[in-house]
Design a protein around this motif. Structure first.
Motif, mmCIF file in Angstrom:
data_model
loop_
_atom_site.group_PDB
_atom_site.id
_atom_site.type_symbol
_atom_site.label_atom_id
_atom_site.label_comp_id
_atom_site.label_asym_id
_atom_site.label_seq_id
_atom_site.Cartn_x
_atom_site.Cartn_y
_atom_site.Cartn_z
ATOM 1 N N LEU A 1 -5.856 15.911 5.964
ATOM 2 C CA LEU A 1 -6.834 14.954 5.433
ATOM 3 C C LEU A 1 -6.223 14.153 4.277
ATOM 4 N N ALA A 2 -5.536 14.840 3.360
ATOM 5 C CA ALA A 2 -4.947 14.163 2.202
ATOM 6 C C ALA A 2 -3.903 13.144 2.635
ATOM 7 N N TYR A 3 -3.045 13.534 3.565
ATOM 8 C CA TYR A 3 -2.021 12.606 4.019
ATOM 9 C C TYR A 3 -2.638 11.451 4.812
ATOM 10 N N GLY A 4 -3.723 11.723 5.529
ATOM 11 C CA GLY A 4 -4.395 10.646 6.248
ATOM 12 C C GLY A 4 -4.971 9.607 5.301
ATOM 13 N N LEU A 5 -5.603 10.077 4.219
ATOM 14 C CA LEU A 5 -6.149 9.150 3.228
ATOM 15 C C LEU A 5 -5.036 8.377 2.528
ATOM 16 N N LEU A 6 -3.951 9.079 2.198
ATOM 17 C CA LEU A 6 -2.819 8.410 1.553
ATOM 18 C C LEU A 6 -2.222 7.354 2.477
ATOM 19 N N PHE A 7 -2.124 7.686 3.751
ATOM 20 C CA PHE A 7 -1.601 6.728 4.732
ATOM 21 C C PHE A 7 -2.474 5.468 4.763
ATOM 22 N N ALA A 8 -3.801 5.671 4.858
ATOM 23 C CA ALA A 8 -4.712 4.524 4.928
ATOM 24 C C ALA A 8 -4.615 3.673 3.665
ATOM 25 N N TRP A 9 -4.526 4.330 2.508
ATOM 26 C CA TRP A 9 -4.452 3.592 1.234
ATOM 27 C C TRP A 9 -3.166 2.760 1.175
ATOM 28 N N LEU A 10 -2.052 3.341 1.583
ATOM 29 C CA LEU A 10 -0.780 2.630 1.547
ATOM 30 C C LEU A 10 -0.753 1.472 2.547
ATOM 31 N N VAL A 11 -1.272 1.710 3.757
ATOM 32 C CA VAL A 11 -1.267 0.645 4.776
ATOM 33 C C VAL A 11 -2.128 -0.528 4.323
ATOM 34 N N LEU A 12 -3.270 -0.234 3.733
ATOM 35 C CA LEU A 12 -4.157 -1.305 3.275
ATOM 36 C C LEU A 12 -3.471 -2.167 2.213
ATOM 37 N N HIS A 13 -2.836 -1.509 1.261
ATOM 38 C CA HIS A 13 -2.113 -2.273 0.239
ATOM 39 C C HIS A 13 -0.953 -3.060 0.860
ATOM 40 N N ARG A 14 -0.218 -2.417 1.748
ATOM 41 C CA ARG A 14 0.956 -3.081 2.339
ATOM 42 C C ARG A 14 0.537 -4.255 3.213
ATOM 43 N N TYR A 15 -0.598 -4.110 3.903
ATOM 44 C CA TYR A 15 -1.112 -5.214 4.719
ATOM 45 C C TYR A 15 -1.402 -6.430 3.836
ATOM 46 N N ARG A 16 -1.985 -6.186 2.680
ATOM 47 C CA ARG A 16 -2.323 -7.297 1.793
ATOM 48 C C ARG A 16 -1.069 -7.927 1.189
ATOM 49 N N VAL A 17 -0.035 -7.143 1.003
ATOM 50 C CA VAL A 17 1.245 -7.716 0.567
ATOM 51 C C VAL A 17 1.797 -8.625 1.659
ATOM 52 N N GLU A 18 1.686 -8.204 2.913
ATOM 53 C CA GLU A 18 2.121 -9.052 4.032
ATOM 54 C C GLU A 18 1.337 -10.365 4.048
ATOM 55 N N LEU A 19 0.038 -10.268 3.793
ATOM 56 C CA LEU A 19 -0.802 -11.468 3.769
ATOM 57 C C LEU A 19 -0.352 -12.417 2.661
ATOM 58 N N MET A 20 -0.036 -11.870 1.495
ATOM 59 C CA MET A 20 0.440 -12.697 0.383
ATOM 60 C C MET A 20 1.782 -13.347 0.722
ATOM 61 N N GLU A 21 2.665 -12.591 1.383
ATOM 62 C CA GLU A 21 3.968 -13.142 1.760
ATOM 63 C C GLU A 21 3.805 -14.280 2.758
ATOM 64 N N ASP A 22 2.875 -14.114 3.719
ATOM 65 C CA ASP A 22 2.633 -15.172 4.704
ATOM 66 C C ASP A 22 2.133 -16.439 4.019
ATOM 67 N N ARG A 23 1.203 -16.263 3.087
ATOM 68 C CA ARG A 23 0.668 -17.431 2.374
ATOM 69 C C ARG A 23 1.760 -18.107 1.557
ATOM 70 N N PHE A 24 2.581 -17.305 0.915
ATOM 71 C CA PHE A 24 3.670 -17.873 0.124
ATOM 72 C C PHE A 24 4.631 -18.648 1.014
ATOM 73 N N GLU A 25 4.934 -18.054 2.198
ATOM 74 C CA GLU A 25 5.852 -18.717 3.128
ATOM 75 C C GLU A 25 5.269 -20.026 3.636
ATOM 76 N N GLU A 26 3.971 -20.016 4.006
ATOM 77 C CA GLU A 26 3.329 -21.225 4.526
ATOM 78 C C GLU A 26 3.220 -22.298 3.449
ATOM 79 N N GLU A 27 2.828 -21.885 2.242
ATOM 80 C CA GLU A 27 2.695 -22.856 1.154
ATOM 81 C C GLU A 27 4.058 -23.408 0.744
ATOM 82 N N GLY A 28 5.074 -22.546 0.767
ATOM 83 C CA GLY A 28 6.418 -23.010 0.451
ATOM 84 C C GLY A 28 6.927 -23.986 1.478
ATOM 85 N N PHE A 29 6.622 -23.725 2.759
ATOM 86 C CA PHE A 29 7.035 -24.625 3.835
ATOM 87 C C PHE A 29 6.315 -25.969 3.704
#
Length: 247
Positions: free
Chosen positions: A200-228
């Protein structure tokens, strides 16, 4: 995006639940759960190793499913590509934890840090393949083409997951068989409770990390599109100045 970067109320609640579950797992593992009759204190590694391995499998499996959703024309969306990237990266992290804790256990139980056992070798191969997948994602080119070839690579790489999981069944290995997924589990009492709590603990940690990492990907995409877009606007401005000078 919130002012706190990738955090919002959902990640704060999820993070608090993760910390609480990890604390309970640590208390059960070091205070409540008794030493094993056969393995002694070494048994406490099973409160880390199987949970990490399961989280790695989930990460790679989720990466493959998201990649399939991206490849399917009706469901193609950049959100699936971001989810694939986030889950693969977190899966690689948990796979590294699996290899390290497994090596520590191997040194204490078998007397060696590493042996070319089928389960160990396949897990190391799985780790290397998904590190390669992450490297592939960093190659340049058109974002859609990059996402498509990464998705194909993820689906192929994920075929290793069931092979790795069933390695102890298909081949004779030093690694012990599945502890829980069999008719008569070899773990009981507080050891079983602690192990389930670690999942259970590792499952929650996994979900927390994926959620944060997904939002980092979203920020990178926006930065790439705005830079382009900014680069295109700059080129157009330069072209306009050049034509004005020449006229």
């Amino acid at each position: 995006m919130s002012r706190r970067g990738t955090a919002d109320r959902t990640t704060l609640v999820l993070g608090a639940a993760t910390l609480a579950s990890l604390a309970v797992t640590a208390w059960l593992a070091f205070v409540v759960s008794p030493p094993d009759v056969t393995q002694g204190q070494l048994v406490r590694l099973i409160y880390v190793h199987p949970g990490a391995a399961t989280a790695a499998y989930v990460g790679f499996g989720l990466c493959a499913l998201a990649s399939l959703a991206y490849l399917w024309p009706r469901t193609r969306s950049r959100r699936w590509d971001r989810l694939a990237a986030a889950s693969a990266e977190v899966g690689v992290l948990f796979c590294a934890i699996t290899l390290v804790t497994g090596s520590i256990w191997g040194k204490a139980a078998w007397g060696v840090w590493w042996t070319w056992d089928a389960r160990l070798t396949l897990t190391a191969l799985l780790f290397a393949v998904f590190v390669g997948y992450l490297a592939l994602r960093r190659t340049g080119g058109d974002p859609d083409s990059r996402a498509r070839r990464s998705a194909i690579a993820a689906v192929v790489a994920a075929l290793l997951v069931p092979v790795d999981h069933e390695a102890t069944t298909w081949w004779q290995t030093l690694h012990q068989d599945n502890t829980l997924l069999r008719p008569n589990p070899s773990i009981h009492g507080w050891q079983l409770v602690t192990m389930l709590m670690s999942f259970l603990a590792y499952g929650l940690l996994f979900a927390w990390l994926v959620l944060h990492r997904y939002r980092v990907e979203l920020m990178e995409d926006r930065f790439e599109e705005e830079g382009f877009a900014a680069a295109i606007a700059e080129r157009k401005a330069e072209a306009g100045v050049g034509s004005g000078v020449g006229s």
